[in-house]
Write an enzyme that holds these catalytic residues in place. Structure first.
Site, PDB file in Angstrom:
ATOM      1  N   LYS A 158       0.820  -1.221   0.000  1.00  0.00           N
ATOM      2  CA  LYS A 158       0.000   0.000   0.000  1.00  0.00           C
ATOM      3  C   LYS A 158       0.852   1.268   0.000  1.00  0.00           C
ATOM      4  O   LYS A 158       0.632   2.160  -0.792  1.00  0.00           O
ATOM      5  CB  LYS A 158      -0.850   0.130   1.275  1.00  0.00           C
ATOM      6  CG  LYS A 158      -1.835  -0.904   1.571  1.00  0.00           C
ATOM      7  CD  LYS A 158      -2.654  -0.519   2.792  1.00  0.00           C
ATOM      8  CE  LYS A 158      -1.922  -0.475   4.116  1.00  0.00           C
ATOM      9  NZ  LYS A 158      -1.402  -1.761   4.597  1.00  0.00           N
ATOM     10  N   ARG A 174      11.609  -6.185   5.360  1.00  0.00           N
ATOM     11  CA  ARG A 174      11.617  -4.829   4.806  1.00  0.00           C
ATOM     12  C   ARG A 174      12.285  -3.791   5.723  1.00  0.00           C
ATOM     13  O   ARG A 174      12.295  -3.938   6.934  1.00  0.00           O
ATOM     14  CB  ARG A 174      10.205  -4.399   4.403  1.00  0.00           C
ATOM     15  CG  ARG A 174       9.246  -4.218   5.534  1.00  0.00           C
ATOM     16  CD  ARG A 174       7.846  -3.962   4.979  1.00  0.00           C
ATOM     17  NE  ARG A 174       6.936  -3.644   6.068  1.00  0.00           N
ATOM     18  CZ  ARG A 174       5.671  -3.328   5.918  1.00  0.00           C
ATOM     19  NH1 ARG A 174       5.132  -3.307   4.714  1.00  0.00           N
ATOM     20  NH2 ARG A 174       4.924  -3.042   6.955  1.00  0.00           N
ATOM     21  N   ARG A 231      14.020  -0.334  10.654  1.00  0.00           N
ATOM     22  CA  ARG A 231      12.981  -1.368  10.540  1.00  0.00           C
ATOM     23  C   ARG A 231      11.880  -1.028  11.518  1.00  0.00           C
ATOM     24  O   ARG A 231      12.147  -0.467  12.584  1.00  0.00           O
ATOM     25  CB  ARG A 231      13.566  -2.752  10.852  1.00  0.00           C
ATOM     26  CG  ARG A 231      14.535  -3.208   9.774  1.00  0.00           C
ATOM     27  CD  ARG A 231      15.154  -4.557  10.057  1.00  0.00           C
ATOM     28  NE  ARG A 231      16.259  -4.783   9.150  1.00  0.00           N
ATOM     29  CZ  ARG A 231      16.194  -5.556   8.052  1.00  0.00           C
ATOM     30  NH1 ARG A 231      15.090  -6.222   7.772  1.00  0.00           N
ATOM     31  NH2 ARG A 231      17.243  -5.679   7.262  1.00  0.00           N
ATOM     32  N   ARG A 262      -1.828  -8.330  12.994  1.00  0.00           N
ATOM     33  CA  ARG A 262      -2.216  -7.338  11.977  1.00  0.00           C
ATOM     34  C   ARG A 262      -3.050  -8.002  10.886  1.00  0.00           C
ATOM     35  O   ARG A 262      -4.013  -7.413  10.382  1.00  0.00           O
ATOM     36  CB  ARG A 262      -0.962  -6.671  11.388  1.00  0.00           C
ATOM     37  CG  ARG A 262      -0.367  -5.656  12.365  1.00  0.00           C
ATOM     38  CD  ARG A 262       1.104  -5.398  12.111  1.00  0.00           C
ATOM     39  NE  ARG A 262       1.376  -4.701  10.885  1.00  0.00           N
ATOM     40  CZ  ARG A 262       2.584  -4.632  10.325  1.00  0.00           C
ATOM     41  NH1 ARG A 262       3.626  -5.240  10.890  1.00  0.00           N
ATOM     42  NH2 ARG A 262       2.756  -3.978   9.209  1.00  0.00           N
TER      43      ARG A 262
HETATM   44  P1  AMP Z   1       0.555   0.805   8.659  1.00  0.00           P
HETATM   45  O1  AMP Z   1       1.747   1.704   8.595  1.00  0.00           O
HETATM   46  O2  AMP Z   1      -0.573   1.268   7.772  1.00  0.00           O
HETATM   47  O3  AMP Z   1       0.888  -0.639   8.468  1.00  0.00           O
HETATM   48  O4  AMP Z   1      -0.005   0.930  10.173  1.00  0.00           O
HETATM   49  C1  AMP Z   1       0.773   0.533  11.283  1.00  0.00           C
HETATM   50  C2  AMP Z   1      -0.098   0.375  12.510  1.00  0.00           C
HETATM   51  O5  AMP Z   1      -0.695   1.642  12.831  1.00  0.00           O
HETATM   52  C3  AMP Z   1      -1.272  -0.578  12.339  1.00  0.00           C
HETATM   53  O6  AMP Z   1      -0.915  -1.934  12.569  1.00  0.00           O
HETATM   54  C4  AMP Z   1      -2.225  -0.049  13.420  1.00  0.00           C
HETATM   55  O7  AMP Z   1      -1.795  -0.433  14.712  1.00  0.00           O
HETATM   56  C5  AMP Z   1      -2.029   1.459  13.318  1.00  0.00           C
HETATM   57  N1  AMP Z   1      -2.947   2.062  12.315  1.00  0.00           N
HETATM   58  C6  AMP Z   1      -2.613   2.662  11.142  1.00  0.00           C
HETATM   59  N2  AMP Z   1      -3.691   3.116  10.512  1.00  0.00           N
HETATM   60  C7  AMP Z   1      -4.748   2.810  11.303  1.00  0.00           C
HETATM   61  C8  AMP Z   1      -6.155   2.993  11.181  1.00  0.00           C
HETATM   62  N3  AMP Z   1      -6.677   3.595  10.101  1.00  0.00           N
HETATM   63  N4  AMP Z   1      -6.939   2.528  12.190  1.00  0.00           N
HETATM   64  C9  AMP Z   1      -6.424   1.922  13.269  1.00  0.00           C
HETATM   65  N5  AMP Z   1      -5.117   1.693  13.447  1.00  0.00           N
HETATM   66  C10 AMP Z   1      -4.271   2.131  12.469  1.00  0.00           C
END
Ligand code: AMP
Length: 223
Positions: A13, A127, A160, A172
């Site tokens: 993403k 990564r 990381r 996740r």
């Molecule tokens: P990401 O960088 O998108 O993988 O997000 C890392 C972590 O941030 C996720 O595993 C969640 O703990 C938190 N997070 C990010 N975006 C959201 C969201 N829209 N709602 C809830 N938690 C989020």
């Protein structure tokens, strides 16, 4: 034009959102990045989110909605957004619709990255990113051309994520299937969703995504 890009952790993403933002002049808004900034700055929201994020859970909707709403300024609204990692629940999707309505705009396209869970763990655990410019790399699939030097900015410090470990990744993935995958049905009713396989190379996935964005841009006119 406003785009939502969503998919499981490790589906690419962030990488694809960045490429699309550069290509189409959109503002990339990643709630993961905004939350990591809040954690680093030790704000109230960041302190609340830190443990949840490390364990691979979802930060409460109200916290994420508020952080995001703060970043949507009128000037940027005119350029259009690509929302990366948001919405992650149907409640967030509804909140985003309401927020955009107050800015007299809406979501025009929802890009869903499709990939099997089995491929993801390997992808995520390898990564790392450049500390200076944020360019993403992988131990196996995308090494810097010169070991220890960022291809893009020449930086030599990499980091990381603390939640890129196997236990947090399982959490996740569970959160994705339980809470995030249902947003496809929410947007499907408006005919906005386009699925793309995310198992291909970055360039191929990008080509497929770009095709959908161009189709969307040609089928409507945006202010
Ligand atoms: P990401 O960088 O998108 O993988 O997000 C890392 C972590 O941030 C996720 O595993 C969640 O703990 C938190 N997070 C990010 N975006 C959201 C969201 N829209 N709602 C809830 N938690 C989020």
């Amino acid at each position: 034009m406003n785009i939502v890009i969503f998919g499981p952790p490790g589906s690419g993403k962030g990488t694809q959102a960045r490429l699309l933002a550069e290509s189409f002049g959109l503002i990339q808004l990643s709630t993961g990045d905004l939350l990591r900034e809040a954690v680093a700055a030790k704000t109230d929201a960041g302190n609340l989110a830190s443990e949840i994020m490390n364990a691979g859970g979802l930060v409460p909707d109200e916290t994420v909605n508020a952080i995001l709403a703060d970043r949507i300024t009128q000037k940027e609204t005119a350029m259009g957004f690509i929302f990366d990692g948001y919405p992650r629940t149907v409640q967030q999707a509804k909140s985003l619709d309401n927020l955009l309505k107050t800015k007299r705009t809406s979501i025009n396209l929802v890009l869903q990255l499709e990939i099997g869970d089995d491929v993801l763990v390997n992808r995520i655990t390898g990564r790392f990113t450049c500390e200076a410019c944020g360019e993403g790399y992988h131990d196996t699939f995308k090494k810097p051309k010169t070991t220890g030097t960022c291809d893009k900015c020449g930086g030599s410090h990499f980091k990381r994520r603390p939640d890129d470990n196997e236990l947090a990744i399982q959490q996740r993935l569970e959160a994705y299937h339980a809470a995030t995958a249902p947003i496809a049905a929410f947007y499907e009713s408006s005919g906005l969703v386009r699925g793309v396989t995310a198992e291909n190379d970055i360039e191929l996935v990008f080509k497929d995504l770009k095709k959908h964005v161009l189709e969307c841009a040609h089928s409507a006119s945006f202010d």
